[in-house]
Design a protein around this motif. Structure first.
Motif, PDB file in Angstrom:
ATOM      1  N   ALA A 352      -1.572  -0.901  -4.063  1.00 41.60           N
ATOM      2  CA  ALA A 352      -1.914  -2.251  -3.606  1.00 41.60           C
ATOM      3  C   ALA A 352      -1.803  -2.347  -2.093  1.00 41.60           C
ATOM      4  N   SER A 353      -0.770  -1.731  -1.543  1.00 37.55           N
ATOM      5  CA  SER A 353      -0.580  -1.727  -0.094  1.00 37.55           C
ATOM      6  C   SER A 353      -1.722  -1.002   0.614  1.00 37.55           C
ATOM      7  N   ILE A 354      -2.157   0.123   0.046  1.00 36.93           N
ATOM      8  CA  ILE A 354      -3.268   0.875   0.651  1.00 36.93           C
ATOM      9  C   ILE A 354      -4.534   0.030   0.667  1.00 36.93           C
ATOM     10  N   TYR A 355      -4.822  -0.619  -0.447  1.00 37.59           N
ATOM     11  CA  TYR A 355      -6.044  -1.421  -0.534  1.00 37.59           C
ATOM     12  C   TYR A 355      -5.999  -2.647   0.377  1.00 37.59           C
ATOM     13  N   ILE A 356      -4.884  -3.373   0.340  1.00 40.17           N
ATOM     14  CA  ILE A 356      -4.808  -4.652   1.060  1.00 40.17           C
ATOM     15  C   ILE A 356      -4.491  -4.467   2.534  1.00 40.17           C
ATOM     16  N   ASP A 357      -3.502  -3.629   2.841  1.00 40.23           N
ATOM     17  CA  ASP A 357      -3.055  -3.482   4.224  1.00 40.23           C
ATOM     18  C   ASP A 357      -3.893  -2.503   5.034  1.00 40.23           C
ATOM     19  N   ASN A 358      -4.538  -1.553   4.364  1.00 39.85           N
ATOM     20  CA  ASN A 358      -5.251  -0.507   5.100  1.00 39.85           C
ATOM     21  C   ASN A 358      -6.763  -0.549   4.897  1.00 39.85           C
ATOM     22  N   LEU A 359      -7.202  -0.326   3.669  1.00 46.26           N
ATOM     23  CA  LEU A 359      -8.645  -0.200   3.438  1.00 46.26           C
ATOM     24  C   LEU A 359      -9.394  -1.505   3.667  1.00 46.26           C
ATOM     25  N   ALA A 360      -8.808  -2.631   3.248  1.00 52.40           N
ATOM     26  CA  ALA A 360      -9.486  -3.916   3.433  1.00 52.40           C
ATOM     27  C   ALA A 360      -9.610  -4.270   4.911  1.00 52.40           C
ATOM     28  N   GLY A 361      -8.712  -3.716   5.718  1.00 51.43           N
ATOM     29  CA  GLY A 361      -8.751  -4.020   7.145  1.00 51.43           C
ATOM     30  C   GLY A 361      -9.575  -3.058   7.963  1.00 51.43           C
ATOM     31  N   SER A 362     -10.024  -1.960   7.351  1.00 51.49           N
ATOM     32  CA  SER A 362     -10.799  -0.979   8.118  1.00 51.49           C
ATOM     33  C   SER A 362     -12.246  -1.424   8.223  1.00 51.49           C
ATOM     34  N   VAL A 363     -12.831  -1.206   9.378  1.00 54.56           N
ATOM     35  CA  VAL A 363     -14.201  -1.647   9.629  1.00 54.56           C
ATOM     36  C   VAL A 363     -15.043  -0.440   9.998  1.00 54.56           C
ATOM     37  N   ASN A 364     -16.020  -0.144   9.184  1.00 58.46           N
ATOM     38  CA  ASN A 364     -16.906   0.972   9.498  1.00 58.46           C
ATOM     39  C   ASN A 364     -18.187   0.490  10.159  1.00 58.46           C
ATOM     40  N   SER A 365     -18.718  -0.602   9.693  1.00 58.71           N
ATOM     41  CA  SER A 365     -19.890  -1.192  10.346  1.00 58.71           C
ATOM     42  C   SER A 365     -20.037  -2.613   9.865  1.00 58.71           C
ATOM     43  N   ASP A 391       7.202  -4.778 -13.776  1.00 54.19           N
ATOM     44  CA  ASP A 391       8.454  -5.078 -13.068  1.00 54.19           C
ATOM     45  C   ASP A 391       8.311  -6.444 -12.412  1.00 54.19           C
ATOM     46  N   GLU A 392       8.702  -7.487 -13.133  1.00 50.26           N
ATOM     47  CA  GLU A 392       8.494  -8.850 -12.648  1.00 50.26           C
ATOM     48  C   GLU A 392       9.382  -9.205 -11.464  1.00 50.26           C
ATOM     49  N   LYS A 393      10.345  -8.340 -11.140  1.00 45.81           N
ATOM     50  CA  LYS A 393      11.219  -8.590  -9.997  1.00 45.81           C
ATOM     51  C   LYS A 393      10.863  -7.731  -8.788  1.00 45.81           C
ATOM     52  N   ASN A 394       9.654  -7.208  -8.759  1.00 47.43           N
ATOM     53  CA  ASN A 394       9.231  -6.374  -7.632  1.00 47.43           C
ATOM     54  C   ASN A 394       8.806  -7.267  -6.470  1.00 47.43           C
ATOM     55  N   SER A 395       9.695  -7.422  -5.508  1.00 42.80           N
ATOM     56  CA  SER A 395       9.452  -8.350  -4.400  1.00 42.80           C
ATOM     57  C   SER A 395       8.240  -7.952  -3.565  1.00 42.80           C
ATOM     58  N   GLU A 396       8.027  -6.646  -3.390  1.00 39.81           N
ATOM     59  CA  GLU A 396       6.917  -6.180  -2.564  1.00 39.81           C
ATOM     60  C   GLU A 396       5.574  -6.568  -3.183  1.00 39.81           C
ATOM     61  N   ALA A 397       5.493  -6.587  -4.506  1.00 35.99           N
ATOM     62  CA  ALA A 397       4.245  -6.970  -5.174  1.00 35.99           C
ATOM     63  C   ALA A 397       3.908  -8.430  -4.869  1.00 35.99           C
ATOM     64  N   TYR A 398       4.930  -9.293  -4.832  1.00 33.22           N
ATOM     65  CA  TYR A 398       4.676 -10.698  -4.483  1.00 33.22           C
ATOM     66  C   TYR A 398       4.224 -10.814  -3.030  1.00 33.22           C
ATOM     67  N   TRP A 399       4.836 -10.010  -2.169  1.00 33.41           N
ATOM     68  CA  TRP A 399       4.440 -10.021  -0.757  1.00 33.41           C
ATOM     69  C   TRP A 399       2.960  -9.637  -0.619  1.00 33.41           C
ATOM     70  N   LEU A 400       2.545  -8.618  -1.342  1.00 37.58           N
ATOM     71  CA  LEU A 400       1.153  -8.153  -1.260  1.00 37.58           C
ATOM     72  C   LEU A 400       0.187  -9.186  -1.832  1.00 37.58           C
ATOM     73  N   ARG A 401       0.600  -9.880  -2.869  1.00 33.96           N
ATOM     74  CA  ARG A 401      -0.247 -10.953  -3.386  1.00 33.96           C
ATOM     75  C   ARG A 401      -0.363 -12.077  -2.354  1.00 33.96           C
ATOM     76  N   GLY A 402       0.739 -12.330  -1.635  1.00 31.33           N
ATOM     77  CA  GLY A 402       0.671 -13.319  -0.561  1.00 31.33           C
ATOM     78  C   GLY A 402      -0.289 -12.882   0.529  1.00 31.33           C
ATOM     79  N   ALA A 403      -0.256 -11.578   0.871  1.00 28.74           N
ATOM     80  CA  ALA A 403      -1.181 -11.045   1.883  1.00 28.74           C
ATOM     81  C   ALA A 403      -2.630 -11.167   1.407  1.00 28.74           C
ATOM     82  N   TYR A 404      -2.850 -10.941   0.119  1.00 25.84           N
ATOM     83  CA  TYR A 404      -4.200 -11.077  -0.451  1.00 25.84           C
ATOM     84  C   TYR A 404      -4.701 -12.511  -0.275  1.00 25.84           C
ATOM     85  N   TYR A 405      -3.881 -13.478  -0.695  1.00 27.51           N
ATOM     86  CA  TYR A 405      -4.295 -14.878  -0.591  1.00 27.51           C
ATOM     87  C   TYR A 405      -4.475 -15.303   0.863  1.00 27.51           C
TER      88      TYR A 405
END
Length: 701
Positions: A352-365, A391-405
């Protein structure tokens, strides 16, 4: 000035003397100074931490009361804010060199008293009392000694610890990821204990392979304990060697180095055992939930865990070199881990971190950016949901969902996710919230509020901010877009010094000097990016922009052909693109220009109907205005450009583009164009002045 500050702080402590919960955070808040700033001030003035400063005032007041009142030692300990008489005795003895009782005895020995005439009955009564006290002391002394020894072991010292990167002494190469993984997992488990102050992995990473002494590292990190270790993998076994060191005197809290043979079946056991052993040695109190978290195994499949560790190693390499090949290797390893264990929550989080924090932010054209962005964001959101399913207590997953929104422009939903993250995070909730606010405002191009939250976040951290790479990088852009180019340059240099990342340093500097109108220097920085960029695509695309701004269409054509060749190597089509269309038009190739310009119009018109984040900022209209202007459709160009007036804030980048882009030469003298430029510039200037006022008031410029 220093004297006035110390007096003010002393008065505040004395006003809250009996409140044992009045500590460093409370004193900083009452004084109106950030925790980190106050700590630095006291270190400079008196070489004390805030805790030491407060404790000294409490102890001096206690001494005064002991000498002048008849209250018991226990009563006085409570009156000066100590929750435990034993702890008070310890602190008092450490500070003054003798116990409270010894102080009183010494006073009595040196103070003459009247000797009343005693009757036989009085003497007998006194004898009985003395005998009773003597018997009581005989019974209580061993028990008191036991309690004092047990309590003093770690009571006085703050439970702050750094887990240094482990050294890999494996005879064969390729095992470092396993040794690194052990260190990170032990660190992660310790971080789950609220009673411990654990330095983050980014704070300790710079000490890998260092020649600095333990005392020097401890002083820089401001910790009382350090866990250092090494490991070597031989065959299927790993020998791990750890030492827990008390930094003040260099004592090893374990009488001998801790050594253990580890294999695939016991790797989780050793992580758990080490975390609990350190916590016990430091006297940390674990809640049942914390113990559950520490003893929880990330996966039952050791092969899946092995892939996970390799993925983490590639992520580290990517963060250092910004090499996208390393990122894709990380992605493949996490995917392989999930194939072997479909319930592996942490592997889903990393994806999720790779997709949201890295790939979604990369610009090729520009041609593929929107679709690429949306697809990766959606994939990341799905992976975060998968993690929470297992794992409903995975804090990082909630953070990434916040980044998505946040990137989707859904602020209310983002807020809900960040709050969930806070509830689960061990670390400062305030810091976490400010970081979330920073990225939300930054992604929504509200650079003023982003910077305000950046500095609030910095003040609530117990360590320097430089540990957050993405944040520091984004701060450079905030200062840049708000028009504080000199300050942006300083932060950009700080970013380079901290991470030694020349590629992103050149990217930021190119953008910075470009916003100042120096297109030639911007082009030179981008050429440096091209030389060291392993993928070439992003660098080539950005070079095209500067060549167009310089109106050097021959060189622009050369780099466009190079860009198309790079795309062909990836097997992907180079889809309709505004820059390509304009360059082909200027180089006498109308058919190719027509393909790119008309294709761009079709794509952008479709985008205007969506609610994706760039449409909320009216960038699709902005790009349509460029295309229509180049195609000679003045009316459509101006109608789309006027949509920029709906923006609440603007940056220096937009002002510079409007004034310098040759795309607008066809409509530049139109009154409506001039009106848009004035509106954009006025909103930028208002933001620049608003930010400047706040930054100067807070000493940030």
């Amino acid at each position: 000035m220093h004297k006035e500050l110390i007096q003010k702080l002393t008065n505040l402590v004395e006003a809250n003397l009996a409140n044992e919960k009045f500590g460093p955070d409370e004193l900083a808040r009452e004084a109106g100074i950030s925790h980190s700033h106050l700590n630095r001030k006291l270190k400079t003035i008196s070489n004390q931490s805030i805790s030491q400063f407060i404790r000294e005032i409490r102890l001096k007041k206690a001494k005064e009361l002991l000498l002048n009142e008849d209250s018991t030692v226990a009563e006085i300990s409570y009156r000066v804010g100590f929750g435990s008489p034993n702890y008070f005795n310890n602190c008092f003895h450490e500070y003054f060199g003798h116990s409270p009782s010894e102080l009183r005895n010494h006073k009595q020995e040196n103070q003459p008293e009247e000797q009343p005439v005693e009757t036989f009955t009085g003497k007998a009564k006194r004898t009985k009392i003395l005998i009773g006290l003597l018997v009581g002391l005989i019974v209580l002394i061993p028990f008191s000694v036991f309690l004092i020894n047990k309590g003093s072991k770690n009571a006085i010292k703050e439970k702050s610890i750094a887990v240094l990167p482990f050294a890999d002494y494996s005879p064969e190469e390729g095992n470092t990821y396993i040794i690194n993984g052990l260190q990170e997992e032990i660190l992660d488990k310790l971080e789950k204990i609220r009673n411990l102050q654990v330095k983050s992995r980014t704070a300790v990473e710079k000490y890998k392979d260092t020649q600095l002494s333990i005392s020097h590292i401890a002083k820089e990190l401001e910790v009382n304990y350090i866990l250092e270790g090494s490991g070597q993998k031989i065959g299927d076994n790993i020998r791990i060697r750890l030492q827990l060191i008390e930094t003040e005197n260099g004592n090893h809290l374990w009488s001998k180095p801790y050594e253990k043979e580890v294999n695939d079946k016991t790797i989780f056991d050793i992580q758990e055992e080490m975390a609990l052993s350190v916590a016990d040695e430091l006297g940390a109190i674990l809640t049942p939930d914390e113990k559950t978290q520490i003893t929880k195994k990330p996966t039952q499949n050791t092969a899946a865990y092995n892939y996970y560790l390799m993925g983490i190693q590639y992520m580290k390499l990517h963060s250092i070199s910004w090499n996208w090949e390393e990122l894709y290797k990380a992605k493949k390893n996490f995917e392989q881990a999930i194939k072997l264990d479909t319930t592996f929550a942490e592997a889903y989080v990393q994806l999720a971190s790779i997709y949201i924090d890295n790939l979604a932010g990369s610009v090729n054209s520009m041609a593929s950016r929107e679709l690429f962005w949306q697809q990766n964001l959606d994939s990341g959101f799905m992976m975060a949901n998968k993690a929470l399913l297992f794992d409903e207590k995975n804090s990082e997953a909630y953070w990434l969902r916040g980044a998505y929104y946040t990137q989707m422009g859904l602020s209310d939903k983002a807020e809900e996710e960040f709050v969930k993250n806070e509830r689960l995070e061990k670390k400062s909730k305030i810091s976490s919230r400010y970081m979330a606010y920073f990225f939300r405002f930054y992604n929504n191009e509200d650079y003023y509020n982003a910077l305000v939250n950046f500095f609030k976040y910095q003040e609530t951290k117990t360590e320097e901010l430089e540990s957050e790479r993405a944040m520091l990088q984004s701060v450079c852009y905030c200062f840049n877009y708000l028009g504080f180019l000199d300050t942006a340059t300083l932060y950009c240099q700080n970013f380079l010094n901290q991470y030694n990342d020349s590629l992103y340093y050149y990217y930021i500097m190119a953008d910075l000097v470009g916003n100042s109108g120096d297109n030639e220097s911007s082009a030179n920085f981008k050429l440096k990016c091209y030389e060291i960029d392993s993928t070439k695509i992003k660098s080539l695309y950005l070079i095209l922009i500067d060549q167009i701004l310089l109106r050097d269409y021959i060189n622009a054509y050369k780099y466009l052909i190079a860009l198309e060749n790079e795309y062909s190597k990836t097997g992907k089509d180079f889809k309709p693109d505004i820059l390509a269309g304009y360059i082909y038009l200027k180089n006498g190739e109308p058919k190719k220009a027509d393909y790119h310009l008309k294709g761009s119009v079709q794509r952008l018109l479709k985008d205007t109907e969506s609610n994706w984040i760039n449409e909320q900022r009216f960038y699709s209209h902005w790009n349509l205005a460029k295309v229509y202007s180049v195609m000679g459709d003045k009316r459509k160009a101006l109608d789309n450009l006027k949509m920029l007036k709906n923006r609440k804030t603007n940056s220096i980048w937009l002002v510079t583009c409007l004034k310098n882009y040759p795309f607008f030469d066809f409509i530049r003298d139109e009154p409506e164009f001039i009106e848009v430029v004035k509106d954009v510039e006025a909103k930028y200037q208002a933001e620049h002045e608003r930010a400047g006022k706040w930054l100067r008031e807070h000493g940030k410029l």
